[in-house]
Motif scaffolding. Structure first.
Motif, short mmCIF file in Angstrom:
data_model
loop_
_atom_site.label_atom_id
_atom_site.label_comp_id
_atom_site.label_asym_id
_atom_site.label_seq_id
_atom_site.Cartn_x
_atom_site.Cartn_y
_atom_site.Cartn_z
N ILE A 194 0.85 -1.20 0.00
CA ILE A 194 0.00 0.00 0.00
C ILE A 194 0.88 1.25 0.00
O ILE A 194 0.63 2.22 -0.73
CB ILE A 194 -0.94 -0.02 1.23
N ASN A 195 1.95 1.23 0.81
CA ASN A 195 2.87 2.37 0.88
C ASN A 195 3.49 2.65 -0.50
O ASN A 195 3.67 3.80 -0.90
CB ASN A 195 3.96 2.05 1.91
N GLU A 196 3.79 1.59 -1.23
CA GLU A 196 4.36 1.73 -2.58
C GLU A 196 3.34 2.38 -3.52
O GLU A 196 3.69 3.24 -4.33
CB GLU A 196 4.77 0.33 -3.09
N ALA A 197 2.07 1.96 -3.37
CA ALA A 197 1.00 2.55 -4.20
C ALA A 197 0.88 4.04 -3.90
O ALA A 197 0.68 4.86 -4.81
CB ALA A 197 -0.32 1.84 -3.92
N ILE A 198 1.04 4.41 -2.62
CA ILE A 198 0.96 5.83 -2.24
C ILE A 198 2.15 6.57 -2.86
O ILE A 198 2.02 7.71 -3.34
CB ILE A 198 0.94 5.97 -0.70
N GLY A 199 3.30 5.92 -2.91
CA GLY A 199 4.48 6.50 -3.56
C GLY A 199 4.24 6.75 -5.05
O GLY A 199 4.62 7.80 -5.58
N ILE A 200 3.58 5.81 -5.69
CA ILE A 200 3.28 5.96 -7.13
C ILE A 200 2.34 7.15 -7.34
O ILE A 200 2.54 7.96 -8.25
CB ILE A 200 2.68 4.64 -7.69
N LEU A 201 1.36 7.28 -6.43
CA LEU A 201 0.44 8.42 -6.51
C LEU A 201 1.22 9.71 -6.26
O LEU A 201 1.08 10.68 -7.01
CB LEU A 201 -0.67 8.25 -5.47
N GLY A 202 2.04 9.71 -5.20
CA GLY A 202 2.82 10.90 -4.83
C GLY A 202 3.77 11.34 -5.94
O GLY A 202 4.00 12.53 -6.12
N ASP A 203 4.31 10.38 -6.69
CA ASP A 203 5.23 10.71 -7.79
C ASP A 203 4.49 11.16 -9.05
O ASP A 203 5.13 11.46 -10.07
CB ASP A 203 6.10 9.48 -8.14
N PHE A 248 12.72 -3.21 12.09
CA PHE A 248 13.72 -3.81 11.19
C PHE A 248 14.90 -2.85 10.95
O PHE A 248 15.97 -3.27 10.53
CB PHE A 248 13.10 -4.18 9.84
N GLY A 249 14.68 -1.55 11.18
CA GLY A 249 15.72 -0.56 10.93
C GLY A 249 16.12 -0.53 9.46
O GLY A 249 17.25 -0.20 9.11
N ASP A 250 15.17 -0.88 8.60
CA ASP A 250 15.48 -0.99 7.17
C ASP A 250 14.65 0.08 6.43
O ASP A 250 13.42 0.12 6.56
CB ASP A 250 15.10 -2.40 6.69
N ASP A 251 15.35 0.91 5.64
CA ASP A 251 14.65 2.02 4.96
C ASP A 251 13.66 1.57 3.89
O ASP A 251 12.89 2.38 3.39
CB ASP A 251 15.67 2.99 4.36
N LYS A 252 13.69 0.28 3.56
CA LYS A 252 12.67 -0.17 2.58
C LYS A 252 11.26 -0.05 3.18
O LYS A 252 10.28 -0.09 2.47
CB LYS A 252 12.95 -1.58 2.09
N TYR A 253 11.18 0.11 4.50
CA TYR A 253 9.87 0.26 5.15
C TYR A 253 9.55 1.73 5.49
O TYR A 253 8.63 1.99 6.26
CB TYR A 253 9.83 -0.57 6.44
N ARG A 254 10.31 2.68 4.90
CA ARG A 254 10.06 4.09 5.25
C ARG A 254 8.68 4.53 4.75
O ARG A 254 8.37 4.36 3.58
CB ARG A 254 11.15 4.96 4.61
#
Ligand code: 3HC
Length: 279
Positions: A194-203, A248-254
């Motif tokens: 879902i976060n990725e979909a929001i990124g696609i919208l934001g871009d 996780f401290g992993d930026d893939k989850y930002r």
């Protein structure tokens, strides 16, 4: 078997509905009379829809509703064999609640949490029965979605897992066994998507309708990711992303900045009638 449900929001009322529809007696605990009324209204409307569709009769509806009792004091849950907590996602509140529950319920009662991403182990440690504390993660809308994730904290016993699995069978839910980890299985996959979909919208790559259409028709999802985010609540989606990011401290989850901005602007989805869509 008597079931206690704590929380009268979408999930608490949905979980209570699942049990009363399968013949169990439920005590629904809420923080105020008006919250309890809201929870009962959600159940009433859902059952009305079933009557209209002739899936149940009016008499069935009345009989189902007779099986739910409500209370403002958690003391009234003392006779329950299992209590399922579905309050706000705040670890301190949950720990405080489980500590109190531990003191009032029967020795062999199971304490379950519907948390979407918090640690079962940490919640369990606020009690003197960590072996009987477990995650029972339902999905929204609870009366419809088939799955319950059964999440084992570090101390949850096999006996507790087996009992909860048996209860899931009795309420016609399918379960998957999960060892505790941030986001468990479903939310660790679903929420970053879902976060990725929001990124696609934001871009500005595609509109909200186009993104949702793409995932419905291209990936066979029943709902697009943005309409699903509005259903779950954009604040809940942000909360889970933050937990994944932190744990996780992993930026893939930002979390995407557009998601943060929408939550700050109270565009939470269906519950505020405004999100990626207007309701
Ligand atoms: N409450 C209760 N019942 C509902 C409902 C609701 N909010 N919304 C729909 N329904 C019922 C309908 O009455 C209908 O019942 P019927 O089959 O007995 O007639 C059935 O669900 C199907 O509804 P519709 O025909 O109106 O619409 P759809 O076929 O589009 O289904 C949906 C609606 C079930 C919500 C479907 O779109 C879907 O599965 N969407 C994905 C939901 C999802 O992914 N949920 C998981 C979210 S993640 C989560 O909850 C975890 C948390 O920790 C964040």
């Amino acid at each position: 078997m008597k079931i206690g449900v704590i929380g009268t929001g979408t999930m608490g009322s949905g979980i209570a509905q699942v049990f009363i529809e399968r013949g169990y007696d439920v005590i629904l605990n809420g923080i105020s009379e008006s919250e309890i009324k809201n929870g009962l209204n959600i159940i009433d409307k859902n059952l009305d829809r079933k009557v209209k569709k002739e899936k149940i009769t009016l008499k069935d509806k009345e009989d189902i509703l007779k099986r739910i009792d409500t209370c403002l004091e958690i003391n009234e849950l003392k006779e329950c064999d299992i209590v399922i907590e579905a309050i706000v996602e705040n670890i301190e509140l949950k720990k405080e609640l489980f500590k109190k529950l531990d003191e009032i319920v029967k020795e062999d009662a199971i304490l379950a949490t519907n948390t979407s991403s918090l640690s079962i182990t940490e919640i369990a440690l606020s009690t003197k029965r960590p072996d009987k504390v477990i995650g029972m993660h339902f999905f929204n809308p609870a009366p419809v979605m088939k799955l319950v994730e059964i999440i084992q904290g570090i101390a949850s016993s096999k006996e507790t897992v087996d009992k909860v699995n048996e209860i899931c069978i009795q309420i016609s839910k399918d379960s998957v066994m999960v060892k505790e980890a941030p986001g468990f299985v479903v939310n660790r996959i679903l929420i970053p998507m879902i976060n990725e979909a929001i990124g696609i919208l934001g871009d500005g790559i595609a509109t909200n309708e186009e993104i949702d259409k793409a995932m419905k028709l291209g990936a066979g999802h029943p709902m697009g990711p943005l309409e699903l985010s509005d259903l779950i609540g954009n604040d809940v989606v942000l909360f889970i992303m933050e937990i994944l990011h932190e744990e996780f401290g992993d930026d893939k989850y930002r979390p995407h900045t557009l998601l943060k901005k929408m939550v700050r602007g109270n565009l939470l989805g269906r519950k505020t009638k405004n999100g990626f869509y207007k309701y």
